[in-house]
Design a protein around this motif. Structure first.
Motif, PDB file in Angstrom:
ATOM      1  N   MET A  53       1.077  -1.161  -0.092  1.00 33.08           N
ATOM      2  CA  MET A  53      -0.039  -0.001   0.089  1.00 33.08           C
ATOM      3  C   MET A  53       0.974   1.303   0.053  1.00 33.08           C
ATOM      4  N   GLU A  54       0.534   2.080  -0.867  1.00 30.66           N
ATOM      5  CA  GLU A  54       1.145   3.278  -0.919  1.00 30.66           C
ATOM      6  C   GLU A  54       0.803   4.384  -0.097  1.00 30.66           C
ATOM      7  N   ILE A  55       1.690   5.106   0.616  1.00 27.45           N
ATOM      8  CA  ILE A  55       1.429   6.238   1.645  1.00 27.45           C
ATOM      9  C   ILE A  55       1.745   7.392   1.242  1.00 27.45           C
ATOM     10  N   ASN A  56       1.189   8.448   0.760  1.00 24.50           N
ATOM     11  CA  ASN A  56       1.562   9.612   0.437  1.00 24.50           C
ATOM     12  C   ASN A  56       0.933  10.984   1.234  1.00 24.50           C
ATOM     13  N   TRP A  57       1.898  11.859   1.261  1.00 24.52           N
ATOM     14  CA  TRP A  57       1.709  12.962   2.040  1.00 24.52           C
ATOM     15  C   TRP A  57       1.486  14.187   1.173  1.00 24.52           C
ATOM     16  N   GLU A  58       0.619  15.180   1.488  1.00 24.68           N
ATOM     17  CA  GLU A  58       0.694  16.374   0.643  1.00 24.68           C
ATOM     18  C   GLU A  58       1.674  17.298   1.521  1.00 24.68           C
ATOM     19  N   ASN A  59       2.279  17.879   0.835  1.00 22.73           N
ATOM     20  CA  ASN A  59       3.323  18.909   1.405  1.00 22.73           C
ATOM     21  C   ASN A  59       2.615  19.921   2.246  1.00 22.73           C
ATOM     22  N   GLY A  60       3.270  19.895   3.378  1.00 22.63           N
ATOM     23  CA  GLY A  60       2.657  20.788   4.415  1.00 22.63           C
ATOM     24  C   GLY A  60       1.593  20.411   5.354  1.00 22.63           C
ATOM     25  N   PHE A  61       1.409  19.159   5.354  1.00 20.21           N
ATOM     26  CA  PHE A  61       0.475  18.555   6.136  1.00 20.21           C
ATOM     27  C   PHE A  61       0.739  18.657   7.507  1.00 20.21           C
ATOM     28  N   VAL A  62      -0.295  19.008   8.300  1.00 26.02           N
ATOM     29  CA  VAL A  62      -0.397  18.853   9.849  1.00 26.02           C
ATOM     30  C   VAL A  62      -1.570  18.075  10.206  1.00 26.02           C
ATOM     31  N   ILE A  63      -1.460  17.314  11.119  1.00 31.49           N
ATOM     32  CA  ILE A  63      -2.405  16.271  11.841  1.00 31.49           C
ATOM     33  C   ILE A  63      -2.200  15.922  13.270  1.00 31.49           C
ATOM     34  N   ALA A  77      -6.807  18.614  11.436  1.00 33.09           N
ATOM     35  CA  ALA A  77      -5.966  18.716  10.510  1.00 33.09           C
ATOM     36  C   ALA A  77      -6.204  19.776   9.477  1.00 33.09           C
ATOM     37  N   ASN A  78      -4.998  20.490   8.961  1.00 37.41           N
ATOM     38  CA  ASN A  78      -5.289  21.349   7.884  1.00 37.41           C
ATOM     39  C   ASN A  78      -5.694  20.825   6.733  1.00 37.41           C
ATOM     40  N   LYS A  79      -5.881  21.580   5.444  1.00 34.80           N
ATOM     41  CA  LYS A  79      -6.278  21.004   4.328  1.00 34.80           C
ATOM     42  C   LYS A  79      -5.509  20.013   3.814  1.00 34.80           C
ATOM     43  N   GLU A  80      -3.995  20.246   3.928  1.00 41.87           N
ATOM     44  CA  GLU A  80      -3.032  19.287   3.271  1.00 41.87           C
ATOM     45  C   GLU A  80      -3.325  17.857   4.201  1.00 41.87           C
ATOM     46  N   LEU A  93      -4.972  12.219   4.520  1.00 46.70           N
ATOM     47  CA  LEU A  93      -5.824  11.132   5.251  1.00 46.70           C
ATOM     48  C   LEU A  93      -6.793  10.467   4.409  1.00 46.70           C
ATOM     49  N   ALA A  94      -7.477  11.404   3.417  1.00 44.06           N
ATOM     50  CA  ALA A  94      -8.579  10.713   2.608  1.00 44.06           C
ATOM     51  C   ALA A  94      -7.912   9.777   1.519  1.00 44.06           C
ATOM     52  N   ASN A  95      -6.825  10.309   1.119  1.00 45.30           N
ATOM     53  CA  ASN A  95      -6.143   9.309   0.102  1.00 45.30           C
ATOM     54  C   ASN A  95      -5.724   8.194   0.560  1.00 45.30           C
ATOM     55  N   GLN A  96      -5.156   8.095   1.971  1.00 42.74           N
ATOM     56  CA  GLN A  96      -4.699   6.990   2.707  1.00 42.74           C
ATOM     57  C   GLN A  96      -5.827   6.229   2.835  1.00 42.74           C
TER      58      GLN A  96
END
Length: 69
Positions: free
Chosen positions: A1-11, A24-27, A32-35
């Protein structure tokens, strides 16, 4: 499973006896939604670990999301 993060994410996760809050912020929300979509496509028993050492803000408790069926 590929785990990707948007630049600047905060959770950040907070937990007490009766509830869990995920902030969480937008990123972070997009990440999280993509994961979760990737997890939904995976085999039962697949899971993702989140903690303050790899993805969550400092002080957040560990969070594990698993696919059961």
């Amino acid at each position: 499973m590929e785990i990707n993060w948007e630049n600047g994410f905060v959770i950040k996760v907070e937990a007490d006896c009766k509830e869990i809050t995920i902030q969480a912020n937008k990123e972070g929300l997009i990440s999280l939604a993509n994961q979760l979509l990737e997890l939904a496509k995976s085999c039962p028993g697949s899971h993702i670990h989140y903690d303050e050492y790899n993805s969550l803000e400092e002080g957040s408790p560990e969070m594990i999301i698993a696919k059961i069926l």
